[in-house]
Design a protein around this motif. Sequence first.
Motif, PDB file in Angstrom:
ATOM      1  N   VAL A 108      31.805  30.389  45.708  1.00 29.48           N
ATOM      2  CA  VAL A 108      32.612  30.352  44.752  1.00 29.48           C
ATOM      3  C   VAL A 108      33.840  29.228  44.778  1.00 29.48           C
ATOM      4  O   VAL A 108      34.520  28.893  43.713  1.00 29.48           O
ATOM      5  N   GLU A 127      32.265  41.076  43.741  1.00 35.38           N
ATOM      6  CA  GLU A 127      32.905  40.715  42.513  1.00 35.38           C
ATOM      7  C   GLU A 127      34.347  40.603  42.628  1.00 35.38           C
ATOM      8  O   GLU A 127      34.869  39.427  42.025  1.00 35.38           O
ATOM      9  N   VAL A 128      34.964  41.440  43.121  1.00 34.41           N
ATOM     10  CA  VAL A 128      36.390  41.312  43.311  1.00 34.41           C
ATOM     11  C   VAL A 128      36.820  40.207  44.105  1.00 34.41           C
ATOM     12  O   VAL A 128      37.836  39.480  43.785  1.00 34.41           O
ATOM     13  N   LYS A 129      36.245  40.011  45.270  1.00 35.15           N
ATOM     14  CA  LYS A 129      36.363  38.950  46.164  1.00 35.15           C
ATOM     15  C   LYS A 129      36.185  37.648  45.597  1.00 35.15           C
ATOM     16  O   LYS A 129      36.904  36.634  45.516  1.00 35.15           O
ATOM     17  N   LYS A 130      34.972  37.495  44.813  1.00 33.52           N
ATOM     18  CA  LYS A 130      34.691  36.213  44.007  1.00 33.52           C
ATOM     19  C   LYS A 130      35.823  35.808  43.197  1.00 33.52           C
ATOM     20  O   LYS A 130      36.045  34.622  42.890  1.00 33.52           O
ATOM     21  N   ASP A 131      36.208  36.792  41.962  1.00 33.00           N
ATOM     22  CA  ASP A 131      37.093  36.563  41.179  1.00 33.00           C
ATOM     23  C   ASP A 131      38.348  36.035  42.014  1.00 33.00           C
ATOM     24  O   ASP A 131      38.973  34.821  41.513  1.00 33.00           O
ATOM     25  N   LEU A 132      38.746  36.767  42.885  1.00 29.03           N
ATOM     26  CA  LEU A 132      39.990  36.397  43.546  1.00 29.03           C
ATOM     27  C   LEU A 132      39.978  34.779  44.205  1.00 29.03           C
ATOM     28  O   LEU A 132      40.651  34.073  44.072  1.00 29.03           O
ATOM     29  N   TYR A 133      38.594  34.491  44.883  1.00 27.54           N
ATOM     30  CA  TYR A 133      38.722  33.308  45.478  1.00 27.54           C
ATOM     31  C   TYR A 133      38.419  32.157  44.785  1.00 27.54           C
ATOM     32  O   TYR A 133      38.742  31.155  44.907  1.00 27.54           O
ATOM     33  N   THR A 134      37.913  32.571  43.338  1.00 27.66           N
ATOM     34  CA  THR A 134      37.776  31.438  42.275  1.00 27.66           C
ATOM     35  C   THR A 134      39.275  30.966  41.862  1.00 27.66           C
ATOM     36  O   THR A 134      39.464  29.984  41.761  1.00 27.66           O
ATOM     37  N   LYS A 135      40.140  32.149  41.791  1.00 29.04           N
ATOM     38  CA  LYS A 135      41.689  31.854  41.211  1.00 29.04           C
ATOM     39  C   LYS A 135      42.217  31.105  42.584  1.00 29.04           C
ATOM     40  O   LYS A 135      42.990  30.025  42.266  1.00 29.04           O
TER      41      LYS A 135
END
Length: 285
Positions: A131, A97-105
């Motif tokens: 993502v 989840e942390v990685k996905k949030d970051l990559y979205t950004k």
Amino acid sequence: MLEHIKSVGVVGSGLMGLGIAQVVATAGFPVTLCDISEEAVNRGYQQISKQLAKDVAKGKKEQATVDQILGNIVTTCDYGKLADVDMVFEAVFEKMEVKKDLYTKLDAICKPACIFATNTSGLSITEIASVTKRCDKVVGTHFFNPVPVMKLLELVRGYDTSDETFQIALEMGAKIGKETISVKEAPLFCVNRILVPMINEAMFVFAEGIASAEDIDTGMMLGANHPIGPLALADLVGLDTLLLVMQTLYQETCDSKYRPCPLLVQLVRAGHFGRKTGQGIYKYD
Ligand code: 3HC
């Protein structure tokens, strides 16, 4: 291909991110080291500086070279500063989840041609890439701790990673002085699939009282020629990271042979993560 990479971002100023920033800056690339707090990146920069000062003291590097390496690194907590970099190495917390949030950004900030290289111990590159709108430009670059010392870089293709992106990762690996191995996507890839269950097994041997921690480590050092024993290595890598990695293997395969050792779970619950917290299997000053 590598001629397209003129500047690099490193996201995450933990153990791995700092090591990556150091080796990439040493290879001559301007590096923007980015994390969420100014305190974390400043502390990180000091750690790199301390590490390089040791090399000068040992006569392994000239002060002028160190100044040049440090001059290649700028720190920031403004992710917007990554807008123009050509390649980002990401080394944030080992949670999907942390990685996905970051990559979205990052996908919204970084230019479309920018390559995303994720340093994960075993998470799916395909899922991380999903993502973004540039799945072809996402590649797994798995470094080993301590990054400046360990020779290996394990490269992992996601489902949509292009040949061009993979080639850039191969060339970047060579440029920063690493030997690369190319691995298909699978839980924990190649090295950790073998190494992490071995460490987990050492935890079981310890928890079952079969041998002391010192004897387990001496046994593997002298009997199997490992540079340090598996329990000392667990403390070096971080028990929190090891648990997350072991959980990935267990959850992805649904194979009970990969269940994390309960002692590992308990130590992490107690906040004893190894060297970085001063206590793990062993105690540190
Ligand atoms: N950064 C930079 N250099 C470091 C360092 C660090 N964090 N730690 C040690 N070094 C250097 C020292 O400066 C020294 O250099 P020198 O020989 O030129 O003086 C050299 O490494 C040896 O260090 P020491 O003499 O202090 O101690 P050791 O002989 O015990 O070596 C070690 C330390 C290199 C870490 C060695 O114990 C070792 O190889 N351990 C195994 C490491 C390993 O297996 N790593 C993989 C972990 S798994 C992983 O990362 C994957 C992840 O996804 C879980």
